[in-house]
Motif scaffolding. Structure first.
Motif, PDB file in Angstrom:
ATOM      1  N   GLU A 116      15.448  19.446  -6.581  1.00 20.60           N
ATOM      2  CA  GLU A 116      14.540  18.854  -5.605  1.00 20.60           C
ATOM      3  C   GLU A 116      15.298  18.711  -4.297  1.00 20.60           C
ATOM      4  OE1 GLU A 116      12.162  15.539  -6.912  1.00 20.60           O
ATOM      5  OE2 GLU A 116      12.501  16.102  -9.009  1.00 20.60           O
ATOM      6  N   PHE A 117      14.890  19.462  -3.290  1.00 22.53           N
ATOM      7  CA  PHE A 117      15.557  19.475  -2.002  1.00 22.53           C
ATOM      8  C   PHE A 117      14.812  18.597  -1.003  1.00 22.53           C
ATOM      9  CE2 PHE A 117      16.625  23.590  -3.873  1.00 22.53           C
ATOM     10  CZ  PHE A 117      17.990  23.664  -3.653  1.00 22.53           C
ATOM     11  N   PRO A 118      15.453  17.544  -0.475  1.00 23.36           N
ATOM     12  CA  PRO A 118      14.858  16.833   0.660  1.00 23.36           C
ATOM     13  C   PRO A 118      14.853  17.767   1.875  1.00 23.36           C
ATOM     14  CG  PRO A 118      16.586  15.531  -0.394  1.00 23.36           C
ATOM     15  CD  PRO A 118      16.663  16.903  -0.959  1.00 23.36           C
ATOM     16  N   PRO A 119      14.062  17.478   2.892  1.00 23.25           N
ATOM     17  CA  PRO A 119      14.013  18.339   4.070  1.00 23.25           C
ATOM     18  C   PRO A 119      15.399  18.597   4.660  1.00 23.25           C
ATOM     19  CG  PRO A 119      12.268  16.718   4.183  1.00 23.25           C
ATOM     20  CD  PRO A 119      13.131  16.349   3.008  1.00 23.25           C
ATOM     21  N   GLY A 120      15.693  19.873   4.935  1.00 17.78           N
ATOM     22  CA  GLY A 120      16.937  20.263   5.593  1.00 17.78           C
ATOM     23  C   GLY A 120      18.172  20.303   4.717  1.00 17.78           C
ATOM     24  N   GLU A 140       7.134  23.818  -5.693  1.00 15.25           N
ATOM     25  CA  GLU A 140       6.370  23.338  -4.534  1.00 15.25           C
ATOM     26  C   GLU A 140       7.229  23.409  -3.287  1.00 15.25           C
ATOM     27  OE1 GLU A 140       5.098  19.320  -5.179  1.00 15.25           O
ATOM     28  OE2 GLU A 140       7.115  18.586  -5.486  1.00 15.25           O
ATOM     29  N   GLY A 141       6.573  23.504  -2.147  1.00 14.45           N
ATOM     30  CA  GLY A 141       7.280  23.601  -0.876  1.00 14.45           C
ATOM     31  C   GLY A 141       7.700  25.033  -0.571  1.00 14.45           C
ATOM     32  N   ILE A 142       8.592  25.163   0.407  1.00 11.29           N
ATOM     33  CA  ILE A 142       9.129  26.468   0.797  1.00 11.29           C
ATOM     34  C   ILE A 142      10.636  26.423   0.614  1.00 11.29           C
ATOM     35  CG2 ILE A 142       9.454  28.109   2.686  1.00 11.29           C
ATOM     36  CD1 ILE A 142       6.763  27.157   3.804  1.00 11.29           C
ATOM     37  N   PHE A 169      22.853  30.545  -1.194  1.00  7.49           N
ATOM     38  CA  PHE A 169      22.530  29.322  -0.485  1.00  7.49           C
ATOM     39  C   PHE A 169      21.032  29.079  -0.609  1.00  7.49           C
ATOM     40  CE2 PHE A 169      26.248  31.177   1.462  1.00  7.49           C
ATOM     41  CZ  PHE A 169      27.133  30.102   1.484  1.00  7.49           C
ATOM     42  N   LEU A 170      20.662  27.921  -1.136  1.00  6.76           N
ATOM     43  CA  LEU A 170      19.269  27.544  -1.327  1.00  6.76           C
ATOM     44  C   LEU A 170      19.012  26.236  -0.609  1.00  6.76           C
ATOM     45  CD1 LEU A 170      19.174  28.020  -5.210  1.00  6.76           C
ATOM     46  CD2 LEU A 170      18.210  29.589  -3.529  1.00  6.76           C
ATOM     47  N   GLY A 171      17.832  26.085  -0.042  1.00  2.64           N
ATOM     48  CA  GLY A 171      17.534  24.825   0.614  1.00  2.64           C
ATOM     49  C   GLY A 171      16.108  24.734   1.099  1.00  2.64           C
ATOM     50  N   ALA A 172      15.759  23.523   1.496  1.00  2.00           N
ATOM     51  CA  ALA A 172      14.429  23.265   2.044  1.00  2.00           C
ATOM     52  C   ALA A 172      14.476  23.416   3.560  1.00  2.00           C
ATOM     53  CB  ALA A 172      13.973  21.856   1.676  1.00  2.00           C
ATOM     54  N   ARG A 173      13.342  23.722   4.121  1.00  2.04           N
ATOM     55  CA  ARG A 173      13.239  23.758   5.583  1.00  2.04           C
ATOM     56  C   ARG A 173      13.465  22.352   6.119  1.00  2.04           C
ATOM     57  NH1 ARG A 173       8.157  27.689   7.037  1.00  2.04           N
ATOM     58  NH2 ARG A 173       9.239  29.615   6.503  1.00  2.04           N
ATOM     59  N   ASP A 174      13.726  22.266   7.399  1.00  2.00           N
ATOM     60  CA  ASP A 174      13.984  20.966   8.018  1.00  2.00           C
ATOM     61  C   ASP A 174      12.760  20.058   8.028  1.00  2.00           C
ATOM     62  OD1 ASP A 174      16.641  21.543   8.511  1.00  2.00           O
ATOM     63  OD2 ASP A 174      16.242  22.349  10.506  1.00  2.00           O
ATOM     64  N   ASP A 175      11.567  20.650   7.895  1.00  2.00           N
ATOM     65  CA  ASP A 175      10.351  19.841   8.030  1.00  2.00           C
ATOM     66  C   ASP A 175       9.645  19.501   6.712  1.00  2.00           C
ATOM     67  OD1 ASP A 175       9.585  22.424   7.472  1.00  2.00           O
ATOM     68  OD2 ASP A 175       8.014  22.512   8.993  1.00  2.00           O
ATOM     69  N   ALA A 180      12.338  23.526  -7.058  1.00  2.00           N
ATOM     70  CA  ALA A 180      12.435  24.858  -7.652  1.00  2.00           C
ATOM     71  C   ALA A 180      13.133  24.790  -8.997  1.00  2.00           C
ATOM     72  CB  ALA A 180      13.199  25.798  -6.722  1.00  2.00           C
ATOM     73  N   LEU A 181      12.723  25.663  -9.896  1.00  6.58           N
ATOM     74  CA  LEU A 181      13.379  25.831 -11.187  1.00  6.58           C
ATOM     75  C   LEU A 181      14.425  26.924 -11.009  1.00  6.58           C
ATOM     76  CD1 LEU A 181      13.598  25.472 -14.294  1.00  6.58           C
ATOM     77  CD2 LEU A 181      11.859  27.260 -14.488  1.00  6.58           C
ATOM     78  N   ILE A 182      15.660  26.633 -11.390  1.00 10.76           N
ATOM     79  CA  ILE A 182      16.761  27.583 -11.250  1.00 10.76           C
ATOM     80  C   ILE A 182      17.350  27.838 -12.631  1.00 10.76           C
ATOM     81  CG2 ILE A 182      18.960  28.068 -10.108  1.00 10.76           C
ATOM     82  CD1 ILE A 182      16.718  27.429  -8.103  1.00 10.76           C
ATOM     83  N   VAL A 183      17.451  29.107 -13.012  1.00 12.89           N
ATOM     84  CA  VAL A 183      18.117  29.497 -14.246  1.00 12.89           C
ATOM     85  C   VAL A 183      19.252  30.417 -13.853  1.00 12.89           C
ATOM     86  CG1 VAL A 183      17.895  30.615 -16.493  1.00 12.89           C
ATOM     87  CG2 VAL A 183      15.965  29.322 -15.558  1.00 12.89           C
TER      88      VAL A 183
END
Length: 190
Positions: A116-120, A140-142, A169-175, A180-183
């Motif tokens: 679960e990535f918080p924004p940015g 969910e999200g981008i 490198f994986l992450g959420a957009r700043d906004d 995501a499920l990662i295997v």
């Protein structure tokens, strides 16, 4: 030096990820390196190309070598299945839903997690020179994905499969946030 040539090394993203992993603010890193926060910010956002002495100074703080930034891609494959391509004529095709998850083992090679990535916020999976097979499904999200200079934005329902010997490198957009499920399956040194 040609700026596009350097983009494949993702230097700014690597700098930002290192700083976040070490729980440093830009001002704290500036104090430790003697560089300005403005310069460090420009380097992390790729608005400025770092000089070798600047990178060497930053490397000393993190205890890493310059090879962390300039390693050549040894092995790298990427496949993406977009949710939009799974549907035909606007209707989803019925399919068997299977969600395999690993059993925790000390010597296990497979890891399955929901991130679960918080924004940015950005995270790294895998390491240079160690081949990994990684499957990512966006819940969910981008999700912003960057590996060896290949940048992709994955939306909810998209899936990416990587076979790489480079850090991912994986992450959420700043906004917005992202889940995501990662295997990941570590297959060895390449």
């Amino acid at each position: 030096m040609n700026r596009e040539f350097l983009e494949s090394y993702s230097i700014g993203l690597k700098l930002r990820t290192l700083r976040i992993q070490k729980h440093l603010t830009l001002s704290r890193l500036a104090t430790q390196t003697g560089l300005s926060t403005a310069l460090l910010s420009k380097l992390e956002t790729n608005r400025m190309v770092p000089t070798l002495p600047t990178l060497a100074c930053i490397c000393r703080v993190y205890g890493i070598g310059l090879d962390h930034f300039f390693s050549e891609v040894r092995h790298h494959l990427l496949s993406i299945t977009r949710k939009a391509l799974i549907c035909q004529n606007g209707r989803s095709q019925p399919a068997l839903k299977v969600t395999p998850l690993h059993v925790p083992q000390a010597e296990g090679k497979m890891r399955a997690v929901i991130l679960e990535f918080p924004p940015g916020v950005t995270s790294t999976i895998g390491e240079h020179g160690h081949r990994s097979e990684i499957t990512t499904f966006v819940i969910e999200g981008i999700l912003e994905l960057n590996v060896a200079g290949d940048k992709e934005s994955l939306e909810a329902g998209d899936c990416a499969v990587l076979d790489t010997a480079e850090p991912v490198f994986l992450g959420a957009r700043d906004d917005s946030a992202c889940r995501a499920l990662i295997v990941k399956l570590r297959t060895g040194v390449s």
